[in-house]
Design a protein around this motif. Structure first.
Motif, mmCIF file in Angstrom:
data_model
loop_
_atom_site.group_PDB
_atom_site.id
_atom_site.type_symbol
_atom_site.label_atom_id
_atom_site.label_comp_id
_atom_site.label_asym_id
_atom_site.label_seq_id
_atom_site.Cartn_x
_atom_site.Cartn_y
_atom_site.Cartn_z
ATOM 1 N N ASP A 39 13.947 11.283 14.710
ATOM 2 C CA ASP A 39 15.032 9.999 15.016
ATOM 3 C C ASP A 39 14.133 8.690 14.289
ATOM 4 O OD1 ASP A 39 16.622 7.868 15.438
ATOM 5 O OD2 ASP A 39 16.720 8.167 17.406
ATOM 6 N N ARG A 46 13.824 18.156 16.493
ATOM 7 C CA ARG A 46 14.628 16.890 16.240
ATOM 8 C C ARG A 46 13.700 15.720 15.833
ATOM 9 N NH1 ARG A 46 19.612 17.788 18.278
ATOM 10 N NH2 ARG A 46 19.838 19.386 19.858
ATOM 11 N N THR A 64 24.093 9.955 8.557
ATOM 12 C CA THR A 64 23.398 9.389 9.712
ATOM 13 C C THR A 64 22.757 10.471 10.565
ATOM 14 O OG1 THR A 64 25.398 9.136 11.166
ATOM 15 C CG2 THR A 64 24.600 7.214 10.207
ATOM 16 N N SER A 65 23.359 11.608 9.992
ATOM 17 C CA SER A 65 22.818 12.909 10.766
ATOM 18 C C SER A 65 22.502 14.025 9.556
ATOM 19 C CB SER A 65 23.714 13.444 11.645
ATOM 20 O OG SER A 65 23.306 14.850 12.241
ATOM 21 N N GLN A 80 19.183 10.563 12.531
ATOM 22 C CA GLN A 80 18.727 11.873 13.103
ATOM 23 C C GLN A 80 19.039 13.022 12.584
ATOM 24 O OE1 GLN A 80 20.848 11.062 16.981
ATOM 25 N NE2 GLN A 80 19.939 9.413 17.491
ATOM 26 N N GLY A 81 18.312 13.827 12.963
ATOM 27 C CA GLY A 81 18.562 15.326 12.513
ATOM 28 C C GLY A 81 17.558 16.352 13.111
#
Length: 456
Positions: free
Chosen positions: A61, A59, A88-89, A27-28
């Motif tokens: 994902d 965002r 993970t981010s 995610q980010g």
């Protein structure tokens, strides 16, 4: 048995660990170098077609394999790649591309920066017209092109008769219409056959320098329309639609039955007993030339009929639905758009229905070879003759709705006209007629003989 189970559990964990490590979710947030979130950024796993797009808050994902590299691309910004590693981010910042952000204008066979254009150009982008609830591209562009005049003689559903004037009002060819070029192809009256939802940009070449590219046909100006095309990455399905009602907003003041009879009686006296529209005609129309007769008294108290409400009083429903599918892979893009327009007119017996299909396919098999395919299908039907159609005074919708007597009386034959029955005297008289009878009779004539009266 207990020893076997204890030995089996670590073994299962060892087998499952590599499978879990092969793919995980990342995610980010993607922002500009000014700290603003960027919606619609394409995020693709490099070397694959798997990817996603950022939402309105920037965002994203998506699942990624081990040792993956993500590629971020967005119009107006430099592409950016980052190795995921064990993260993970991710927080990604894209930098603006000064070359891409310069305003680009399509002139003929190429796109150039506006500062390099020597001629006069007006431009409109898809962002400026995407939220305008209209069915016609001409209506969407009205008032948004500096120095370009778009006028319509009436509000006919579909608004097909729109005049576009780029350079003055005179022409040696007796036609002031500009030249329309859609995706490099010359199309007559292109604004009537393209949905506003399919337009990516419109550039208008307004001065005489356009003749250097298009010859004499560009003397009245050139309208260059570029339709939307697919973008490399994940397939995107979008829907755009609206619905609403139209209603007449202002009417002209007309005489009530009593005032109308007083006016007609005084007018008949001035004309004379036997003159045209004199007392003889008044008696035939209203049953008596005696101003105090019972017949006229009943007529003066008859219900008021405002023919503007009868002819133009409909709550006209309109709806538009557009579904588009676009996407592509490296070197190949596609875009399919389906549009349905359904519009009723505020005038009785008028309406408009259109179905549009627009398909665009672009591919680049070689470095110096690009192949494109554009397919466009248009099926439209317009009913009703409008308010400014050519014909006699009898067929004038506005004249009949405003000047016709505001009460129901028999004709000279003594029979009230039925709008549901064709009037045999229609088109043979130049006097005022019942507006509803005129509309319904002409509609039946056109529907029964399309080859004589033109397409419906």
């Amino acid at each position: 048995m207990k020893r076997k189970l204890l030995l089996l559990a670590p073994l299962l964990a060892c087998v499952a660990a590599p499978a879990w490590a092969q793919q995980r979710r990342v995610q980010g947030v993607v922002k500009s170098d000014k700290g603003e979130p960027l919606p619609g950024v394409t995020v693709v796993v490099k070397g694959t077609t798997a990817g996603a797009s950022t939402d309105v808050e920037g965002r994203f994902d998506l699942p990624v394999p081990e040792n993956a590299t993500l590629r971020f691309s967005y119009i107006g910004f430099l592409p950016y790649e980052v190795a995921v590693g064990s993260n993970t981010s991710l927080n990604v910042t894209l930098r603006e591309d000064s070359k891409t952000l310069d305003d680009v204008v399509v002139i003929g066979y190429q796109a150039v920066q506006r500062r390099d254009v020597t001629g006069s150009v007006s431009s409109v982008s898809a962002q400026q017209i995407k939220d305008i609830p209209v069915n016609s591209a001409a209506e969407a562009l009205t008032g948004r092109l500096a120095g370009v005049q778009l006028t319509s003689s009436e509000g006919t559903p579909g608004n097909l008769d729109v005049r576009v004037r780029v350079r003055g009002g005179g022409s040696i060819t007796q036609d002031n219409s500009p030249l329309y070029v859609v995706d490099g192809i010359q199309i007559e009256n292109a604004l009537a056959v393209i949905a506003p939802q399919d337009i990516a940009s419109v550039d208008v070449l307004k001065d005489a320098s356009a003749t250097a590219i298009y010859g004499a046909r560009g003397a009245n100006g050139v309208v260059i329309i570029t339709t939307k095309k697919g973008i490399e990455g994940k397939t995107v399905i979008s829907y755009n639609g609206f619905a609403g009602f139209r209603r007449i907003s202002k009417k002209l003041g007309v005489l009530k039955p009593a005032d109308y009879l007083d006016y007609q009686f005084e007018r008949a006296q001035q004309v004379g007993l036997t003159g045209s529209a004199g007392l003889d005609s008044y008696e035939k129309l209203f049953g008596s030339s005696n101003y105090l007769s019972d017949t006229l008294a009943r007529a003066r108290n008859s219900p008021f009929l405002d023919w503007q409400d009868e002819a133009f009083g409909r709550d006209a429903f309109q709806q538009t639905h557009n579904v588009s599918v676009s996407g592509g892979v490296k070197g190949t893009t596609y875009s399919l758009s389906l549009t349905h327009n359904d519009e009723d007119g505020i005038q009785r017996a008028s309406g408009y229905t259109r179905n549009l299909v627009n398909f665009r396919f672009d591919t680049k098999p070689l470095e110096k070879l690009r192949i494109g395919l554009n397919v466009r299908f248009n099926d439209q039907k317009s009913t009703g003759a409008g308010t400014s159609s050519s014909g006699s005074n009898t067929t004038s919708r506005l004249r009949n709705a405003v000047q016709y007597l505001p009460l129901s009386v028999p004709r000279s034959s003594g029979v009230l006209l039925d709008p549901n029955v064709f009037d045999p005297e229609f088109f043979t008289t130049s006097s005022l007629v019942n507006p509803i009878v005129a509309i319904e009779s002409e509609f039946r004539m056109i529907s029964a003989a399309p080859s004589m009266w033109g397409p419906t």
